[in-house]
Each structure stands twice: as C-alpha cells, then as structure tokens.
Design a protein around this motif. Structure first.
Motif, mmCIF file in Angstrom:
data_model
loop_
_atom_site.group_PDB
_atom_site.id
_atom_site.type_symbol
_atom_site.label_atom_id
_atom_site.label_comp_id
_atom_site.label_asym_id
_atom_site.label_seq_id
_atom_site.Cartn_x
_atom_site.Cartn_y
_atom_site.Cartn_z
ATOM 1 N N GLU A 1 -1.054 -1.699 -14.481
ATOM 2 C CA GLU A 1 -0.449 -2.998 -14.762
ATOM 3 C C GLU A 1 0.619 -3.353 -13.735
ATOM 4 O O GLU A 1 0.721 -4.502 -13.279
ATOM 5 N N ILE A 2 1.421 -2.369 -13.329
ATOM 6 C CA ILE A 2 2.476 -2.626 -12.340
ATOM 7 C C ILE A 2 1.862 -2.975 -10.987
ATOM 8 O O ILE A 2 2.375 -3.837 -10.255
ATOM 9 N N SER A 3 0.767 -2.313 -10.649
ATOM 10 C CA SER A 3 0.164 -2.489 -9.315
ATOM 11 C C SER A 3 -0.755 -3.698 -9.232
ATOM 12 O O SER A 3 -1.612 -3.755 -8.340
ATOM 13 N N ASN A 4 -0.602 -4.650 -10.110
ATOM 14 C CA ASN A 4 -1.398 -5.874 -10.031
ATOM 15 C C ASN A 4 -1.069 -6.622 -8.732
ATOM 16 O O ASN A 4 0.096 -6.733 -8.353
ATOM 17 N N GLN A 5 -2.098 -7.126 -8.041
ATOM 18 C CA GLN A 5 -1.979 -7.811 -6.756
ATOM 19 C C GLN A 5 -1.596 -6.856 -5.622
ATOM 20 O O GLN A 5 -1.231 -7.305 -4.532
ATOM 21 N N PHE A 6 -1.678 -5.534 -5.837
ATOM 22 C CA PHE A 6 -1.447 -4.570 -4.774
ATOM 23 C C PHE A 6 -2.727 -4.425 -3.947
ATOM 24 O O PHE A 6 -3.837 -4.478 -4.472
ATOM 25 N N THR A 7 -2.558 -4.231 -2.644
ATOM 26 C CA THR A 7 -3.687 -3.839 -1.810
ATOM 27 C C THR A 7 -3.893 -2.331 -1.929
ATOM 28 O O THR A 7 -3.041 -1.604 -2.448
ATOM 29 N N GLY A 8 -5.005 -1.862 -1.449
ATOM 30 C CA GLY A 8 -5.263 -0.431 -1.497
ATOM 31 C C GLY A 8 -4.254 0.365 -0.697
ATOM 32 O O GLY A 8 -3.856 1.469 -1.092
ATOM 33 N N ASP A 9 -3.803 -0.177 0.431
ATOM 34 C CA ASP A 9 -2.821 0.531 1.239
ATOM 35 C C ASP A 9 -1.457 0.566 0.564
ATOM 36 O O ASP A 9 -0.720 1.551 0.705
ATOM 37 N N GLU A 10 -1.107 -0.476 -0.174
ATOM 38 C CA GLU A 10 0.180 -0.475 -0.879
ATOM 39 C C GLU A 10 0.166 0.517 -2.028
ATOM 40 O O GLU A 10 1.189 1.166 -2.303
ATOM 41 N N ILE A 11 -0.959 0.686 -2.697
ATOM 42 C CA ILE A 11 -1.070 1.733 -3.716
ATOM 43 C C ILE A 11 -0.943 3.107 -3.076
ATOM 44 O O ILE A 11 -0.301 4.015 -3.629
ATOM 45 N N ARG A 12 -1.525 3.274 -1.905
ATOM 46 C CA ARG A 12 -1.411 4.557 -1.192
ATOM 47 C C ARG A 12 0.036 4.858 -0.834
ATOM 48 O O ARG A 12 0.494 6.009 -0.965
ATOM 49 N N LEU A 13 0.785 3.847 -0.404
ATOM 50 C CA LEU A 13 2.194 4.058 -0.050
ATOM 51 C C LEU A 13 3.018 4.426 -1.274
ATOM 52 O O LEU A 13 3.928 5.277 -1.185
ATOM 53 N N ALA A 14 2.743 3.789 -2.430
ATOM 54 C CA ALA A 14 3.481 4.138 -3.649
ATOM 55 C C ALA A 14 3.198 5.575 -4.067
ATOM 56 O O ALA A 14 4.115 6.322 -4.435
ATOM 57 N N CYS A 15 1.934 5.994 -3.990
ATOM 58 C CA CYS A 15 1.589 7.376 -4.326
ATOM 59 C C CYS A 15 2.182 8.354 -3.312
ATOM 60 O O CYS A 15 2.582 9.476 -3.682
ATOM 61 N N LYS A 16 2.268 7.952 -2.068
ATOM 62 C CA LYS A 16 2.877 8.822 -1.067
ATOM 63 C C LYS A 16 4.371 8.982 -1.312
ATOM 64 O O LYS A 16 4.930 10.072 -1.092
ATOM 65 N N GLU A 17 5.034 7.944 -1.774
ATOM 66 C CA GLU A 17 6.460 8.038 -2.105
ATOM 67 C C GLU A 17 6.678 9.038 -3.231
ATOM 68 O O GLU A 17 7.647 9.811 -3.217
ATOM 69 N N ILE A 18 5.776 9.062 -4.209
ATOM 70 C CA ILE A 18 5.885 10.032 -5.314
ATOM 71 C C ILE A 18 5.716 11.456 -4.794
ATOM 72 O O ILE A 18 6.473 12.377 -5.148
ATOM 73 N N SER A 19 4.735 11.664 -3.925
ATOM 74 C CA SER A 19 4.525 13.005 -3.368
ATOM 75 C C SER A 19 5.696 13.430 -2.494
ATOM 76 O O SER A 19 6.104 14.606 -2.520
ATOM 77 N N MET A 20 6.280 12.518 -1.714
ATOM 78 C CA MET A 20 7.434 12.864 -0.885
ATOM 79 C C MET A 20 8.650 13.184 -1.743
ATOM 80 O O MET A 20 9.492 14.011 -1.349
ATOM 81 N N HIS A 21 8.786 12.555 -2.900
ATOM 82 C CA HIS A 21 9.887 12.905 -3.798
ATOM 83 C C HIS A 21 9.773 14.348 -4.277
ATOM 84 O O HIS A 21 10.772 15.078 -4.348
ATOM 85 N N ARG A 22 8.567 14.775 -4.559
ATOM 86 C CA ARG A 22 8.370 16.167 -4.972
ATOM 87 C C ARG A 22 8.610 17.121 -3.801
ATOM 88 O O ARG A 22 9.076 18.248 -3.991
ATOM 89 N N ALA B 1 8.751 4.425 -8.086
ATOM 90 C CA ALA B 1 8.083 4.361 -6.787
ATOM 91 C C ALA B 1 7.151 3.150 -6.709
ATOM 92 O O ALA B 1 7.069 2.479 -5.677
ATOM 93 N N PHE B 2 6.463 2.839 -7.794
ATOM 94 C CA PHE B 2 5.565 1.690 -7.787
ATOM 95 C C PHE B 2 6.327 0.377 -7.776
ATOM 96 O O PHE B 2 5.870 -0.611 -7.179
ATOM 97 N N ARG B 3 7.474 0.346 -8.429
ATOM 98 C CA ARG B 3 8.234 -0.902 -8.462
ATOM 99 C C ARG B 3 8.970 -1.165 -7.140
ATOM 100 O O ARG B 3 9.389 -2.288 -6.873
ATOM 101 N N GLN B 4 9.132 -0.141 -6.312
ATOM 102 C CA GLN B 4 9.763 -0.343 -5.002
ATOM 103 C C GLN B 4 8.872 -1.103 -4.029
ATOM 104 O O GLN B 4 9.373 -1.717 -3.087
ATOM 105 N N VAL B 5 7.571 -1.067 -4.251
ATOM 106 C CA VAL B 5 6.634 -1.716 -3.341
ATOM 107 C C VAL B 5 6.643 -3.223 -3.596
ATOM 108 O O VAL B 5 6.547 -3.671 -4.735
ATOM 109 N N ARG B 6 6.777 -3.989 -2.516
ATOM 110 C CA ARG B 6 6.715 -5.443 -2.598
ATOM 111 C C ARG B 6 5.350 -5.889 -2.051
ATOM 112 O O ARG B 6 5.115 -5.810 -0.848
ATOM 113 N N PRO B 7 4.443 -6.326 -2.905
ATOM 114 C CA PRO B 7 3.094 -6.680 -2.438
ATOM 115 C C PRO B 7 3.110 -7.876 -1.496
ATOM 116 O O PRO B 7 3.629 -8.944 -1.832
ATOM 117 N N LEU B 8 2.550 -7.685 -0.308
ATOM 118 C CA LEU B 8 2.454 -8.757 0.679
ATOM 119 C C LEU B 8 1.150 -9.531 0.570
ATOM 120 O O LEU B 8 1.081 -10.695 0.971
#
Length: 479
Positions: A405-426, A455-462
């Motif tokens: 629901e949060i990632s609505n209007q996200f591109t595939g690359d923006e979802i990848r960046l949000a998931c990468k931010e989660i992995s970098m936090h760990r 991490a998902f809310r930090q992404v601003r969908p372009l």
C-alpha cells in the motif's frame, strides 16, 4: 565577433583571409604546385621541376614559407592519423593485375609479330596508329570482331590473391565479399563499433522481471520466435524490426534489454550503443560509424541494436540550435531505419526513452511498435518486495500488505532502493556503525517493522509525476 586586444581586429582579418585561402580551390591548387616544385628541386629532379613550372605557369611572384614543405606535411598527416586511429596510414598498395586485350581471329598474327624484333616507328603517324590499336576497343566492337579480355596471371598477382583470400576480417566475413571494410578508415571504425558488442556474463531470466508482460511478449516475437520457428517467416511474413519502450525513469526499460541479452546470449549479437561511440568530433565520421554499425549488425544477424536514451540522438530536426553535423547524423539514421525492411534482415532495433515527446515524428514513424512500460501493480509489487526482502527479514502478511500500500505509484527501481535501505540498516547494526541505543544487537519484530516502514516512506516516487503524461502520449502515438 572581433578579437579583443590591441591587435584584435588585425588578427581577425588575417584569420578570415587564411580561411578563404583554404576553401578556395584555385588557391589550394596553386599552393600544391609550389610544394611539388620545391620538392622536385630539393631532390634533384630539375628537368621535371622546370616542366612543372612551365606547365603549371608558376611565376616568381610567390614563394613558399620557410616552415612549409611537402615532406613535413606528410609527417604531420601520418602523426595525426596515428593519434586518431592508433596506426599509421597506408599510402601505397600493390597495383592490380594487368588486362590483356586480344582481337578475335588475329591472336596468331600477334604471336608471330611478337617473335620478330620490335621496330621503332618511322613517323609520328605510325605511333598514333599504334596507340589507337592498343586502346581502340570501341573500333573493334564496330568491326564485329569479338574482343577478348584476359587477366594476366603473374606470380605477384597469385600471391596477392592468396593473401586476400587468407585475410579474413574479424567480424566473420571475407574481405573480398565485404567492400565496405576495404579501406583502412572503415576498418578502424569497425574496430570502434566492435567495442559496443556485449560480452559480459549476465545471469538474468524473464522470470526475474516482475510485470511488463506485454513488452516481453513483443520482444520474444521479434527476436526469439524467428530463431525458434523460421518456417513461420518463410513466405513473406517478417518479424517486428523495431520497438520503442517509453515510461518513467526506473520502470524497467533497461532491465528488459538486459534480460533479452541474457536469454539470447550465444544466439544473437547484441550491440549496446552509447553516445561516446556514435558521436565524433570529426566531420562526417558519426554518419560513417552509424553505417558501419548497421552493416556489421546485418553481417552478424540475428542481431539486436539497443539504443538507450534515444531522445538524445533523435530530437526534433526543426530546432534552431541544431548543428549541421547533428542534422546529417539524423538524416543518415532515418535512411538506415527506413531501409531495414529490405536490406537489414535479422536486425532488431530496441530503443528506450524517458521523453518520447521530444523525438522527431519521422523517427516515431519508423518504429513499428511503441509501448509504455507500466508501473508495477499490487501483485507485482508484492512479488518484488517478497523477492528482495524475503531472505533478510521475515515479512508477515500484514506487513507485506502495508508495504504494498505504501509503495503505490513506485517504480521497480524505487522499490529496490527502499529494500536496499533496509538491508543497509541491518549492515550498519552488524558492523556497529550506529549507536547501540538506536541499533541493538537483536531488534524486536516491532522495531523491524518500524524500520521497514520508515525506509519505504523515505522514498519520493518520481514516476508519479510523469506517468499521466506518458499514458496520454501512448494513447495518441502508441501502437
């Protein structure tokens, strides 16, 4: 604009005069004759120099500058050629075999005449007659006598033919069958184009691409179907020759090209074209590189030419800021794309752009299919998030639904960046870079969910800003 400074106006006028001298044909011819005259004199060819002076009407009004001579110009050109192409120019080559003319019914008489010692002509009229006899092929045709042309086989000719047959150009075809690369300049351009052929080992499958099934089907129809089922295209039907993918940045256009290369590796030659290869500062060289590219793609068929960010090469031609070289390049590309249906069989052009409205209409007409790469829907986003985060954290159904629901209007690359931010936090927690109070060794499930959501809310969908414009363009121009 006049040059600033004390002698600015004088320098500008002198530069204009020199420019006019270079462009003037008669001036160039006169300068070349004076250069040749000095070279002949310096090397002891005095009679030839006098003949050149009289026939060329060289007067004492002009003389060469001290720093200009023919030998120096030769060395300067060789150095320039070596700097440009990495090799020195080849000035001379062995002459071809001589042609022997024989008149039908008189070959025996010629052989007998050759056995007798040659006699000098007694008068000029005899020499003129002999000249007409040697080159008068038209007279022989009028006299209804067959003209036989034979190639005189010599040792040098046989050796040269053997060397030509043994010399094979690296792109896979004999040099005798490939006239385009007979010149050294074209061979150098071919070596440059070869650097665009992908040789990397990319492990990517169609199943790794979430969504964009329509684009995948079109690409398979254009490239894979003719290879697997050639009998379907044996009776005039031809596969798709060109496809333009457009969509917001990060929607997966380049990923589709990577998947195509990975799936067809070893079967299809893949040319990844960039501006650094196509654009040259030398006049007319960009058009030559373009022609060499399509020629090599046809020789290596089946092949794919991938043009990423094609709007930089195919912008509208009516702009006042366009340079002459840019217009020539676009015209050459238009001609090559238009001739693909007839001459470039087995070549598929795949192009991608974020700004399809900036492309000239003539180029749009030459793309048989124009397709919008859509943003991932709910099911595709859920699959992508599970694939990227499933190995690092445990996603509950409730959390996964919330992230979708949060990632609505996200591109595939923006979802990848949000998931990468989660992995970098760990990673930060594991390497003790962060503070112990904010990053404990073992986080609770609630803290993990909070970090994931953050991490998902930090992404601003372009892509959301451009999606409506792309959809409108697809309705008006898509196919």
């Amino acid at each position: 604009m006049k040059t600033q400074g004390k002698y600015g106006v004088t320098a500008t006028a002198a530069a204009q005069v020199l420019c006019e001298d270079v462009r003037n044909f008669s001036t160039r011819r006169r300068n070349i004759l004076y250069l040749m005259h000095r070279y002949l004199v310096e090397n002891g060819f005095y009679s030839s120099a006098e003949s050149l002076k009289s026939e060329g009407r060289l007067s004492e009004e002009y003389e060469l500058c001290d720093n200009i001579d023919l030998d120096g110009m030769y060395l300067e050109y060789a150095s320039f050629f070596n700097m440009k192409f990495g090799k020195y120019p080849k000035i001379l080559k062995k002459a071809g075999p001589k042609i022997k003319l024989e008149m039908g019914g008189k070959s025996q008489e010629k052989k007998e005449s050759k056995e007798q010692p040659a006699k000098k002509p007694q008068n000029p009229e005899a020499s003129v007659a002999n000249w007409h006899l040697s080159v008068g092929a038209a007279t022989a045709a009028l006299s209804n006598e067959p003209l036989q042309i034979k190639k005189m086989e010599t040792t040098t000719a046989v050796e040269s033919n053997t060397q030509e047959n043994a010399c094979e150009i690296e792109h896979g075809h004999l040099g005798s069958d490939d006239n385009l690369f007979s010149s050294l300049d074209w061979q150098s351009l071919a070596e440059l184009v070869k650097t665009s052929i992908l040789q990397e080992n990319i492990k990517l499958r169609w199943s790794d691409v979430c969504g964009n099934q329509r684009a995948i089907e079109l690409i398979k129809e254009a490239v894979l179907t003719p290879i697997e089922f050639p009998q379907l295209f044996a009776h005039g039907l031809k596969p798709w020759r060109s496809l333009l993918l457009h969509g917001p940045p990060g929607s997966g256009k380049t990923l589709l090209a990577k998947a195509l290369y990975s799936e067809t590796q070893g079967q299809v030659t893949f040319f990844n074209i960039t501006a650094s290869i196509m654009v040259s500062k030398w006049r007319g060289e960009s058009e030559k590189i373009l022609r060499v590219l399509f020629h090599m793609a046809a020789k290596r068929a089946p092949s794919v030419i991938f043009l990423d960010e094609i709007e930089s090469l195919t912008s509208k031609r009516d702009r006042a800021t366009d340079h002459e070289s840019s217009k020539r390049f676009k015209n050459e590309l238009l001609q090559l794309l238009d001739g693909m249906e007839h001459t470039l069989n087995g070549v598929f052009v795949l192009a991608s752009t974020n700004l399809p409205w900036d492309i000239d209409e003539a180029f749009l007409r030459r793309f048989e299919k124009k397709l919008l790469v859509q943003l991932p829907n709910e099911a595709e986003r859920s699959c992508l998030i599970s694939r990227l985060l499933g190995s690092s954290i445990s996603l509950s159904p409730r959390l996964l639904e919330h992230l979708v629901e949060i990632s609505n209007q996200f591109t595939g690359d923006e979802i990848r960046l949000a998931c990468k931010e989660i992995s970098m936090h760990r990673v930060r927690c594991a390497t003790k870079i962060a503070d112990r109070s904010t990053c404990p060794l073992k986080e609770s499930q609630a803290a993990i969910e909070a970090n994931v959501e953050k991490a998902f809310r930090q992404v601003r969908p372009l892509g959301q800003k451009l999606l409506a414009k792309h959809e409108q363009w697809q309705q008006e121009n898509g196919s």
